[in-house]
Each structure stands twice: as structure tokens, then as C-alpha cells.
Enzyme design. Structure first.
Site, PDB file in Angstrom:
ATOM      1  N   GLU A  21      -6.148  24.289  11.560  1.00 22.81           N
ATOM      2  CA  GLU A  21      -7.576  24.302  11.940  1.00 22.81           C
ATOM      3  C   GLU A  21      -7.990  23.122  12.810  1.00 22.81           C
ATOM      4  O   GLU A  21      -8.973  23.206  13.548  1.00 22.81           O
ATOM      5  CB  GLU A  21      -8.479  24.374  10.697  1.00 22.81           C
ATOM      6  CG  GLU A  21      -8.489  23.110   9.860  1.00 22.81           C
ATOM      7  CD  GLU A  21      -9.475  23.200   8.685  1.00 22.81           C
ATOM      8  OE1 GLU A  21      -9.428  24.190   7.938  1.00 22.81           O
ATOM      9  OE2 GLU A  21     -10.284  22.260   8.534  1.00 22.81           O
TER      10      GLU A  21
ATOM     11  N   ASP B 138      -4.827  25.914 -14.159  1.00 18.65           N
ATOM     12  CA  ASP B 138      -4.938  24.509 -13.770  1.00 18.65           C
ATOM     13  C   ASP B 138      -3.938  23.731 -14.623  1.00 18.65           C
ATOM     14  O   ASP B 138      -3.947  23.864 -15.853  1.00 18.65           O
ATOM     15  CB  ASP B 138      -6.384  24.014 -14.036  1.00 18.65           C
ATOM     16  CG  ASP B 138      -6.680  22.706 -13.328  1.00 18.65           C
ATOM     17  OD1 ASP B 138      -5.849  21.779 -13.407  1.00 18.65           O
ATOM     18  OD2 ASP B 138      -7.752  22.602 -12.702  1.00 18.65           O
TER      19      ASP B 138
ATOM     20  N   HIS C 198     -14.628  26.292   8.250  1.00 12.67           N
ATOM     21  CA  HIS C 198     -14.786  25.155   7.326  1.00 12.67           C
ATOM     22  C   HIS C 198     -16.258  24.790   7.140  1.00 12.67           C
ATOM     23  O   HIS C 198     -16.685  23.663   7.416  1.00 12.67           O
ATOM     24  CB  HIS C 198     -13.995  23.933   7.836  1.00 12.67           C
ATOM     25  CG  HIS C 198     -13.537  23.042   6.720  1.00 12.67           C
ATOM     26  ND1 HIS C 198     -12.282  22.495   6.658  1.00 12.67           N
ATOM     27  CD2 HIS C 198     -14.179  22.604   5.610  1.00 12.67           C
ATOM     28  CE1 HIS C 198     -12.171  21.747   5.577  1.00 12.67           C
ATOM     29  NE2 HIS C 198     -13.323  21.800   4.923  1.00 12.67           N
TER      30      HIS C 198
ATOM     31  N   ASP D 210     -11.907  29.946   4.694  1.00 12.18           N
ATOM     32  CA  ASP D 210     -12.818  28.984   5.324  1.00 12.18           C
ATOM     33  C   ASP D 210     -12.012  27.815   5.883  1.00 12.18           C
ATOM     34  O   ASP D 210     -12.569  26.926   6.520  1.00 12.18           O
ATOM     35  CB  ASP D 210     -13.827  28.493   4.272  1.00 12.18           C
ATOM     36  CG  ASP D 210     -14.908  27.597   4.868  1.00 12.18           C
ATOM     37  OD1 ASP D 210     -15.469  27.979   5.922  1.00 12.18           O
ATOM     38  OD2 ASP D 210     -15.195  26.526   4.296  1.00 12.18           O
TER      39      ASP D 210
ATOM     40  N   THR E  92     -10.993  28.523   0.182  1.00  8.70           N
ATOM     41  CA  THR E  92     -12.023  27.630   0.729  1.00  8.70           C
ATOM     42  C   THR E  92     -11.619  26.173   0.480  1.00  8.70           C
ATOM     43  O   THR E  92     -12.461  25.286   0.567  1.00  8.70           O
ATOM     44  CB  THR E  92     -13.406  27.885   0.064  1.00  8.70           C
ATOM     45  OG1 THR E  92     -13.270  27.714  -1.344  1.00  8.70           O
ATOM     46  CG2 THR E  92     -13.953  29.247   0.370  1.00  8.70           C
ATOM     47  N   SER E  93     -10.317  25.955   0.172  1.00  2.39           N
ATOM     48  CA  SER E  93      -9.910  24.597  -0.214  1.00  2.39           C
ATOM     49  C   SER E  93      -9.249  23.836   0.933  1.00  2.39           C
ATOM     50  O   SER E  93      -9.892  22.993   1.552  1.00  2.39           O
ATOM     51  CB  SER E  93      -9.016  24.645  -1.444  1.00  2.39           C
ATOM     52  OG  SER E  93      -9.809  24.976  -2.572  1.00  2.39           O
ATOM     53  N   ARG E  94      -7.989  24.091   1.200  1.00  2.05           N
ATOM     54  CA  ARG E  94      -7.281  23.459   2.316  1.00  2.05           C
ATOM     55  C   ARG E  94      -6.311  24.477   2.881  1.00  2.05           C
ATOM     56  O   ARG E  94      -5.626  25.184   2.122  1.00  2.05           O
ATOM     57  CB  ARG E  94      -6.518  22.199   1.859  1.00  2.05           C
ATOM     58  CG  ARG E  94      -7.385  20.969   1.634  1.00  2.05           C
ATOM     59  CD  ARG E  94      -7.969  20.409   2.943  1.00  2.05           C
ATOM     60  NE  ARG E  94      -8.795  19.237   2.743  1.00  2.05           N
ATOM     61  CZ  ARG E  94     -10.112  19.236   2.562  1.00  2.05           C
ATOM     62  NH1 ARG E  94     -10.766  20.373   2.547  1.00  2.05           N
ATOM     63  NH2 ARG E  94     -10.772  18.101   2.424  1.00  2.05           N
TER      64      ARG E  94
ATOM     65  N   ARG F 265     -14.238  20.771 -10.218  1.00  4.28           N
ATOM     66  CA  ARG F 265     -15.690  20.897  -9.976  1.00  4.28           C
ATOM     67  C   ARG F 265     -16.062  22.210  -9.292  1.00  4.28           C
ATOM     68  O   ARG F 265     -16.935  22.943  -9.760  1.00  4.28           O
ATOM     69  CB  ARG F 265     -16.178  19.709  -9.152  1.00  4.28           C
ATOM     70  CG  ARG F 265     -16.322  18.438  -9.973  1.00  4.28           C
ATOM     71  CD  ARG F 265     -16.524  17.243  -9.091  1.00  4.28           C
ATOM     72  NE  ARG F 265     -15.289  16.841  -8.475  1.00  4.28           N
ATOM     73  CZ  ARG F 265     -14.707  15.653  -8.588  1.00  4.28           C
ATOM     74  NH1 ARG F 265     -15.299  14.716  -9.270  1.00  4.28           N
ATOM     75  NH2 ARG F 265     -13.562  15.372  -8.004  1.00  4.28           N
ATOM     76  N   ILE F 266     -15.385  22.509  -8.159  1.00  2.00           N
ATOM     77  CA  ILE F 266     -15.741  23.725  -7.407  1.00  2.00           C
ATOM     78  C   ILE F 266     -15.258  24.970  -8.155  1.00  2.00           C
ATOM     79  O   ILE F 266     -15.973  25.981  -8.217  1.00  2.00           O
ATOM     80  CB  ILE F 266     -15.174  23.669  -5.970  1.00  2.00           C
ATOM     81  CG1 ILE F 266     -15.825  22.490  -5.214  1.00  2.00           C
ATOM     82  CG2 ILE F 266     -15.417  24.971  -5.231  1.00  2.00           C
ATOM     83  CD1 ILE F 266     -15.191  22.175  -3.857  1.00  2.00           C
TER      84      ILE F 266
HETATM   85  P1  NAD Z   1     -11.477  18.699  -8.184  1.00  2.00           P
HETATM   86  O1  NAD Z   1     -10.581  17.510  -8.094  1.00  2.00           O
HETATM   87  O2  NAD Z   1     -12.762  18.584  -8.909  1.00  2.00           O
HETATM   88  O3  NAD Z   1     -10.682  19.951  -8.802  1.00  2.00           O
HETATM   89  C1  NAD Z   1      -9.405  20.302  -8.377  1.00  2.00           C
HETATM   90  C2  NAD Z   1      -8.682  20.914  -9.575  1.00  2.00           C
HETATM   91  O4  NAD Z   1      -7.420  21.392  -9.117  1.00  2.00           O
HETATM   92  C3  NAD Z   1      -8.403  19.901 -10.695  1.00  2.00           C
HETATM   93  O5  NAD Z   1      -8.898  20.386 -11.922  1.00  2.00           O
HETATM   94  C4  NAD Z   1      -6.889  19.786 -10.709  1.00  2.00           C
HETATM   95  O6  NAD Z   1      -6.369  19.582 -12.008  1.00  2.00           O
HETATM   96  C5  NAD Z   1      -6.503  21.144 -10.161  1.00  2.00           C
HETATM   97  N1  NAD Z   1      -5.125  21.198  -9.677  1.00  2.00           N
HETATM   98  C6  NAD Z   1      -4.316  20.175  -9.301  1.00  2.00           C
HETATM   99  N2  NAD Z   1      -3.101  20.652  -8.974  1.00  2.00           N
HETATM  100  C7  NAD Z   1      -3.150  21.993  -9.159  1.00  2.00           C
HETATM  101  C8  NAD Z   1      -2.218  23.040  -9.015  1.00  2.00           C
HETATM  102  N3  NAD Z   1      -0.934  22.792  -8.637  1.00  2.00           N
HETATM  103  N4  NAD Z   1      -2.601  24.302  -9.289  1.00  2.00           N
HETATM  104  C9  NAD Z   1      -3.852  24.563  -9.719  1.00  2.00           C
HETATM  105  N5  NAD Z   1      -4.788  23.611  -9.884  1.00  2.00           N
HETATM  106  C10 NAD Z   1      -4.457  22.351  -9.597  1.00  2.00           C
HETATM  107  O7  NAD Z   1     -11.710  19.142  -6.645  1.00  2.00           O
HETATM  108  P2  NAD Z   1     -12.915  20.020  -6.067  1.00  2.00           P
HETATM  109  O8  NAD Z   1     -14.015  19.109  -5.651  1.00  2.00           O
HETATM  110  O9  NAD Z   1     -13.205  21.149  -6.983  1.00  2.00           O
HETATM  111  O10 NAD Z   1     -12.247  20.568  -4.710  1.00  2.00           O
HETATM  112  C11 NAD Z   1     -11.379  21.687  -4.710  1.00  2.00           C
HETATM  113  C12 NAD Z   1     -10.871  21.943  -3.293  1.00  2.00           C
HETATM  114  O11 NAD Z   1     -11.965  22.259  -2.412  1.00  2.00           O
HETATM  115  C13 NAD Z   1     -10.142  20.751  -2.649  1.00  2.00           C
HETATM  116  O12 NAD Z   1      -8.992  21.237  -1.960  1.00  2.00           O
HETATM  117  C14 NAD Z   1     -11.126  20.249  -1.610  1.00  2.00           C
HETATM  118  O13 NAD Z   1     -10.477  19.599  -0.531  1.00  2.00           O
HETATM  119  C15 NAD Z   1     -11.794  21.561  -1.180  1.00  2.00           C
HETATM  120  N6  NAD Z   1     -13.120  21.418  -0.552  1.00  2.00           N
HETATM  121  C16 NAD Z   1     -13.443  22.288   0.464  1.00  2.00           C
HETATM  122  C17 NAD Z   1     -14.697  22.205   1.068  1.00  2.00           C
HETATM  123  C18 NAD Z   1     -15.107  23.155   2.173  1.00  2.00           C
HETATM  124  O14 NAD Z   1     -16.063  22.867   2.891  1.00  2.00           O
HETATM  125  N7  NAD Z   1     -14.467  24.298   2.340  1.00  2.00           N
HETATM  126  C19 NAD Z   1     -15.608  21.228   0.642  1.00  2.00           C
HETATM  127  C20 NAD Z   1     -15.252  20.382  -0.414  1.00  2.00           C
HETATM  128  C21 NAD Z   1     -13.997  20.483  -1.007  1.00  2.00           C
END
Ligand code: NAD
Length: 334
Positions: free
Chosen positions: A266, A178, A298, A261, A235-237, A158-159
Site C-alpha cells: 500500500e 488470540d 486505509h 482496508d 483492516t489491520s496490516r 481493543r479493535i
Molecule cells: P491490540 O494490541 O489492542 O490488539 C491486538 C491483539 O492481537 C492482542 O490481543 C494480541 O494478543 C493479539 N495477537 C497477537 N498476536 C496474535 C496472533 N498471532 N494471532 C491472533 N492474535 C494475535 O491492537 P489493536 O489496537 O486492536 O489493533 C489491531 C490491528 O489494527 C493492528 O494491526 C493495528 O495496526 C491495526 N489498526 C488499523 C487501523 C486502520 O486504520 N485500518 C487503525 C488502527 C489500528
């Protein structure tokens, strides 16, 4: 039924109260707010509550889950998508209900990714301070034109997709990696193996979940594959990146820029005011010493739209638990 809300800030209270008030089916429910983060030492605050509502840095390890279960807590309501902070084996054994908010304004995080890239590339954070002091010199503010540059998106969920749309709109070449590629990405960029993405991108941005396979996805080996002078954005983890390796790559001048982020340690720092205190985290302090590193605490998700959606979905999850109804957002339903 009472729900203990941990890591609660004024903005959480505003949107959670609003969402509960709008839902006639949950009128018998009540939030009890605690600023404290949840962990083994604070679990007792949930005394008298049937559920807890938690955020990214609350700790739901085995000891905490056992303490909650002993108090009669039956549900964990996550105000976030990731559930890497929950010991799922223990939660399963205790028969707990665990639900999350799978998606909330992915554009919010994608737009923050853009903000980080723009700030770091054009040094607007430095320009802001300089102009306020009457210094209008341009030395040190040189950036690159993003139009025509290559942006590599690791994780096209999604992101990642929202981020791809933004950079495509800027005229960038978009690459994506991906293991479960989405067909939606095909119209936005080129799907490539991770090694190719790392080698060809001027900006590498991480949008995948944290799990065993992605822990320290960015390490000494992957950093060495990146273009000299490239920018890394996370910005993920935090634990997707090996902080020691990234510091080494910055010191050797191989990594050009780092924008984060999220940060592996953290939970000791973020969402709290440490101004005026000594920060003991040597790695974090080393990161802060680089002029080409930008850190935010974050805040990628932090928009009105996202907070409203998080609160509404959380109330929906609470309702499913109370009514014993099937929950589309349950990661564990006994
Ligand atoms: P999502 O589940 O919609 O998308 C994640 C994608 O990563 C999926 O398409 C999945 O197939 C892919 N993936 C899985 N393993 C992988 C790998 N080894 N290499 C590459 N891609 C891989 O999730 P999302 O909602 O897009 O969230 C993405 C990240 O953003 C997550 O880590 C989430 O925790 C983080 N996040 C951060 C914040 C923030 O405030 N900074 C807010 C929301 C989410």
C-alpha cells in the site's frame, strides 16, 4: 523545538495545530509540515528539527534513522499504534526516543469493518451506482442475513473486542482466536483455536498486529481451511495476508468475498491521488478486477474523534520528550 511532520495532509494539520494550541506546556514547540513520506531520500527535510512525526507508510529503516540522527533528530513520534515500519535495532543503537499512539477510537476501525462487511454483503456500492442510472433491477445484489451467521475475530485486543461487540449486537455467533486471550472476550464469544475459527466462520476478520509470527497469517493453507464462500476482512496490516494466495483462492471460487482496508504494497499507492495515472502494481489491479473484492485506502481510523485523539496523544508524547519525563506511550526511551 521544531518537529518535522511527514505524510502531512490538511486534516493532520488541522488536528495537530489544535492540539498544540491547547497545550500551554508545548508553546515553544512548532510543527513543520511536509506532504512527502519519510524515507532515506526525504530525511534531509528534517534539517533544523529535533523530532519527526510520522504515519503508517513512512519508512524508518536503518539508513533513514541514521540520516535523521546525523541531523540532530532525537525523537520519532508515531501518529499510529503499529511501529513495524521502524528499524528498532537501529533506533536503540542510536539512542532515539520512539513513542506511539497505542489506542485511538478502536470503535472507529471496528465500525469501518462493519461498513466493509455490510457493503460487500448487500452490494450497496453497486446498488448506489445502479439506482443513479435508473436501473432498479435486483439481480446481482443478493446478500445473506448476518443475524445467526458466525464471525471469527483473529486478535481480540481493543479493535477485536469492539468488533465482537458490534457483531454480537447483530445477532451473530462470535468466535475469537488470540494467543493472549482477554477475559473481556468471554462475555462476547467463544475462544477457539485458529483452525476451528477458520473452519467454522462465515466471516473471518483480522485484528492482530503485524509481526514475524503473523506475517502472511492468511496463506494458501489457512485459506484452504476456510468455509467455501466465506468472507475475509483485513483492516489491520496488509502483510497479514499473502496477496498471491488470496487471489488464487478468489480465482478458484473458494473464497467468496474479500474486503481490505490495508494492502501489503500500500505504501506505493495509498494516501495519494493516482487517478489519471497508470497503476503498475499488477497484484492490486488483479484484485480490483474481482466483483467480490472491496478495497478502501486505509481509512479505518479516519474519524474526527480518532484524529483528535491521535493529535492530543502525540502532543503529550512530544511533551515527555522535551521535558525528559517518563512517557507511557514510549516504545523506546533512551
Ligand atoms: P491490540 O494490541 O489492542 O490488539 C491486538 C491483539 O492481537 C492482542 O490481543 C494480541 O494478543 C493479539 N495477537 C497477537 N498476536 C496474535 C496472533 N498471532 N494471532 C491472533 N492474535 C494475535 O491492537 P489493536 O489496537 O486492536 O489493533 C489491531 C490491528 O489494527 C493492528 O494491526 C493495528 O495496526 C491495526 N489498526 C488499523 C487501523 C486502520 O486504520 N485500518 C487503525 C488502527 C489500528
Amino acid at each position: 523545538m521544531k518537529t518535522a511532520v511527514f505524510s502531512a495532509r490538511a486534516y493532520d494539520q488541522r488536528f495537530l495545530d489544535e492540539a498544540l494550541g491547547q497545550n500551554p506546556q508545548t508553546q515553544a514547540c512548532e510543527w513543520v509540515y511536509f506532504q512527502a513520506t519519510l524515507g532515506p531520500d526525504t530525511a534531509r527535510l528534517a534539517q533544523g528539527c529535533g523530532a519527526v512525526c510520522v504515519f503508517v507508510n513512512d519508512c524508518l529503516d536503518a539508513a533513514t534513522l541514521q540520516a535523521l540522527h546525523a541531523l540532530g533528530v532525537g525523537a520519532i513520534l508515531l501518529r499510529c499504534a503499529g511501529f513495524n515500519n521502524v528499524d528498532m535495532a537501529t533506533a536503540t543503537r542510536l539512542g532515539l526516543f520512539v513513542a506511539r499512539v497505542p489506542a485511538y477510537s478502536p470503535e472507529a476501525v471496528a465500525e469501518h469493518t462493519l461498513a466493509l462487511v455490510m457493503t460487500l454483503n448487500r452490494h450497496t456500492h453497486r446498488a448506489y451506482n445502479r439506482v443513479r442510472e435508473g436501473n432498479f433491477m435486483l439481480e446481482g445484489l443478493l446478500g445473506v442475513t448476518l443475524h445467526g451467521r458466525t464471525v471469527g475475530i483473529v486478535g481480540t485486543g481493543r479493535i477485536g473486542l469492539a468488533t465482537a461487540r458490534i457483531f454480537r449486537g447483530l445477532g451473530c455467533t462470535v468466535l475469537g482466536y488470540d494467543p493472549f486471550p482477554s477475559p473481556e472476550f468471554e462475555s462476547l464469544g467463544r475462544a477457539v483455536p485458529l483452525q476451528v475459527l477458520l473452519a467454522e466462520s462465515d466471516i473471518v476478520t483480522l485484528h492482530c498486529p503485524l509481526n514475524e509470527a503473523t506475517h502472511h497469517l492468511v496463506n494458501a493453507r489457512s485459506l484452504a481451511l476456510m468455509k467455501p464462500g466465506a468472507m475475509l476482512v483485513n483492516t489491520s496490516r496488509g502483510a497479514l495476508v499473502d496477496t498471491h494466495a488470496v487471489i488464487h483462492a478468489l480465482k478458484s471460487r473458494h473464497l467468496g468475498y474479500l474486503a481490505i482496508d490495508v494492502y501489503e504494497q500500500e505504501s506505493e499507492l495509498f494516501f495519494q491521488d493516482h487517478s489519471g495515472k497508470i497503476i503498475d502494481d499488477e497484484l492490486f489491479q488483479r484484485l480490483m478486477s474481482f466483483p467480490n473484492v472491496l478495497v478502501t485506502g486505509h481509512q479505518g481510523f479516519f474519524t474526527v474523534e480518532a484524529l483528535r485523539e491521535i493529535a492530543q496523544v502525540t502532543v503529550g508524547n512530544l511533551r515527555c520528550f522535551v521535558e525528559g519525563a517518563p512517557c507511557p506511550n514510549a516504545v523506546l526511551a533512551p
